[in-house]
Design an enzyme around this catalytic site. Structure first.
Site, PDB file in Angstrom:
ATOM      1  N   LYS A   1     -12.117   0.359 -12.110  1.00 46.55           N
ATOM      2  CA  LYS A   1     -10.900   1.169 -12.274  1.00 46.55           C
ATOM      3  C   LYS A   1     -10.299   0.749 -13.610  1.00 46.55           C
ATOM      4  O   LYS A   1      -9.165   0.269 -13.703  1.00 46.55           O
ATOM      5  CB  LYS A   1      -9.957   0.902 -11.085  1.00 46.55           C
ATOM      6  CG  LYS A   1      -8.749   1.813 -11.011  1.00 46.55           C
ATOM      7  CD  LYS A   1      -9.053   3.242 -10.596  1.00 46.55           C
ATOM      8  CE  LYS A   1      -7.822   4.118 -10.702  1.00 46.55           C
ATOM      9  NZ  LYS A   1      -8.090   5.549 -10.457  1.00 46.55           N
TER      10      LYS A   1
ATOM     11  N   TYR B   1      -9.708 -10.460  -2.562  1.00 48.04           N
ATOM     12  CA  TYR B   1      -9.956 -11.135  -1.290  1.00 48.04           C
ATOM     13  C   TYR B   1      -9.613 -12.624  -1.375  1.00 48.04           C
ATOM     14  O   TYR B   1      -9.207 -13.233  -0.400  1.00 48.04           O
ATOM     15  CB  TYR B   1     -11.431 -11.022  -0.891  1.00 48.04           C
ATOM     16  CG  TYR B   1     -11.782  -9.793  -0.103  1.00 48.04           C
ATOM     17  CD1 TYR B   1     -11.623  -8.525  -0.642  1.00 48.04           C
ATOM     18  CD2 TYR B   1     -12.314  -9.902   1.178  1.00 48.04           C
ATOM     19  CE1 TYR B   1     -11.975  -7.401   0.076  1.00 48.04           C
ATOM     20  CE2 TYR B   1     -12.663  -8.784   1.904  1.00 48.04           C
ATOM     21  CZ  TYR B   1     -12.491  -7.533   1.357  1.00 48.04           C
ATOM     22  OH  TYR B   1     -12.834  -6.434   2.069  1.00 48.04           O
TER      23      TYR B   1
ATOM     24  N   ASP C   1     -16.412  -3.132  -0.639  1.00 45.43           N
ATOM     25  CA  ASP C   1     -16.153  -3.073   0.806  1.00 45.43           C
ATOM     26  C   ASP C   1     -15.984  -1.619   1.222  1.00 45.43           C
ATOM     27  O   ASP C   1     -16.603  -1.149   2.187  1.00 45.43           O
ATOM     28  CB  ASP C   1     -14.880  -3.878   1.123  1.00 45.43           C
ATOM     29  CG  ASP C   1     -14.519  -3.809   2.588  1.00 45.43           C
ATOM     30  OD1 ASP C   1     -15.431  -3.975   3.420  1.00 45.43           O
ATOM     31  OD2 ASP C   1     -13.333  -3.586   2.905  1.00 45.43           O
TER      32      ASP C   1
ATOM     33  N   ASP D   1     -12.450   5.929  -7.771  1.00 46.83           N
ATOM     34  CA  ASP D   1     -12.044   7.136  -7.029  1.00 46.83           C
ATOM     35  C   ASP D   1     -13.076   8.252  -7.217  1.00 46.83           C
ATOM     36  O   ASP D   1     -13.450   8.949  -6.279  1.00 46.83           O
ATOM     37  CB  ASP D   1     -10.634   7.594  -7.443  1.00 46.83           C
ATOM     38  CG  ASP D   1     -10.433   7.665  -8.949  1.00 46.83           C
ATOM     39  OD1 ASP D   1     -11.266   7.134  -9.703  1.00 46.83           O
ATOM     40  OD2 ASP D   1      -9.422   8.263  -9.382  1.00 46.83           O
TER      41      ASP D   1
END
Ligand code: IPM
Ligand code: MG
Length: 359
Positions: free
Chosen positions: A192, A143, A248, A224
């Site tokens: 991740k 971001y 988010d 995931d």
């Protein structure tokens, strides 16, 4: 001398001002019941600030927030500003206020109200007992990394960079462990790490800090897989901690477990007790001005403010109990009603909750 708490109130756009209006009634009732005192001051923020001041986060609004003990925010954004350049977008104001106020931690609880189980798209038996909190890093990662366009070999390219330093990871992870200690003592750290370097750093930090919290049961979950597990076994999660963009996405998913995003509150915190409180839902321009929005998320955000910034646990409990009582009695706004013809409006929902508040 009475301790008067200053609250900066930023209604924002769309349904923001109407849901905040109901939350202000709750503040007033809290003063009457518990003798706490609040001083509220309204500021322009988001699209309305773009229209009136030419920027989504005017300097005077930022100063109003900096001089307050807490901020109550409605929602920002709408189609009117969707095609604006970056500087003139409401979302830019939201990112700017988080950064300027040092609010690195975003806390989004998702608990299923028993009486609303039928409002979720998931089976009630899967949802049984779901009560989790997503702790999202809020001022770093992709971001806030460098963003730019450049000419590549095959034409224009766009670049977004994701950067995390050890300090940024440590402070959010420590806060998540602290929260886990006050609850079910289970923490899922989501990353991740099989692909991203920032995630590998994240995991190293988590493993190191975990040594300070031997009582907390820690699991590392790839993002995931977490998206899948949230639908498969939501009740097995207690606290989830993750970086900005994963948070988010996962917090929207977690919100939907509860049936309505119109029910969920959130807190954005920094180092001290100061916090910004807002509903998880957006400005819902499609229903703005019709008086049918659900004010519960904003009202519960006030309860969260009482708990986390002011330590007014008695008043927070009174609000939470009142919401439960009103829902148990069968009152519903359109977003959570199974029979839409019986749905009540925003003001009526606010009034019922205020009336149900007891010391
Ligand atoms: C949120 C929102 C914001 C975000 C947008 C409006 C910039 O989706 O608070 O979750 O992505 O952080
Ligand atoms: Mg979001």
């Amino acid at each position: 001398m009475a301790d008067v708490k200053k609250i900066a109130v930023l209604g924002g756009d769309g349904i923001g001002p109407e849901v905040v209006g109901e939350a202000l009634k709750v503040l007033k009732k809290t003063e009457e019941l518990f003798g706490y005192q609040f001083e509220t001051e309204q500021g322009l923020f988001g699209g309305i600030a773009i229209d009136e001041k030419g920027t989504p986060l005017p300097q005077e609004t930022l100063e109003l927030c900096q001089g307050a003990d807490a901020v109550l925010l409605g929602a920002v954004g709408g189609p009117k500003w969707d095609n604006n350049s970056k500087e003139l977008r409401p979302e830019t104001g939201l990112l700017g206020i988080r950064k300027a106020l040092g609010l690195f931690s975003n806390i989004r609880p998702a608990n299923v109200f028993d009486c609303l189980k039928e409002a979720s798209t998931l089976k009630p038996e899967v949802l049984e007992g779901t009560d989790l909190i997503v702790v999202r890093e809020l001022t770093g990662g992709i971001y806030f990394g460098e963003k730019f366009r450049r000419e590549g070999e095959n034409g224009q390219e766009a670049v977004d960079t994701c950067v995390y330093n050890v300090t940024e990871v440590e402070r959010i992870v420590r806060q998540a462990f602290d929260i886990a200690m006050t609850r079910g003592k289970r923490l899922a750290s989501v990353d991740k790490a099989n692909v991203l370097e920032t995630s590998r750093l994240w995991r190293e930090v988590v493993i190191r800090i975990a040594e300070e919290y031997p009582e907390v049961e820690l699991e590392h979950v790839l993002v995931d897989n977490c998206a899948m597990q949230l639908l498969r076994r939501p009740s097995s999660f207690d606290v989830i901690v993750t970086e900005n963009m994963f948070g988010d996405i996962l917090s929207d998913e977690a919100a939907m477990l509860t049936g309505s995003i119109g029910m969920l509150s959130s807190a954005s915190l920094g180092e001290g007790s100061f916090g910004l409180y807002e509903p998880v839902h957006g400005s819902a321009p499609d229903i703005a001005g019709q008086g049918i929005s659900n004010p519960i998320a904003t009202i519960l955000s006030v309860a969260l403010m009482f708990r986390l910034t002011f330590g007014y646990h008695d008043a927070a409990q009174a609000i939470e109990d009142a919401v439960k009582e009103v829902l148990d009695a069968g009152h519903r706004t359109g977003d959570i009603a199974t029979d839409k013809s019986k749905a009540i409006g925003t003001t009526m929902m606010g009034d019922l909750i205020v009336a149900a508040m007891k010391k």
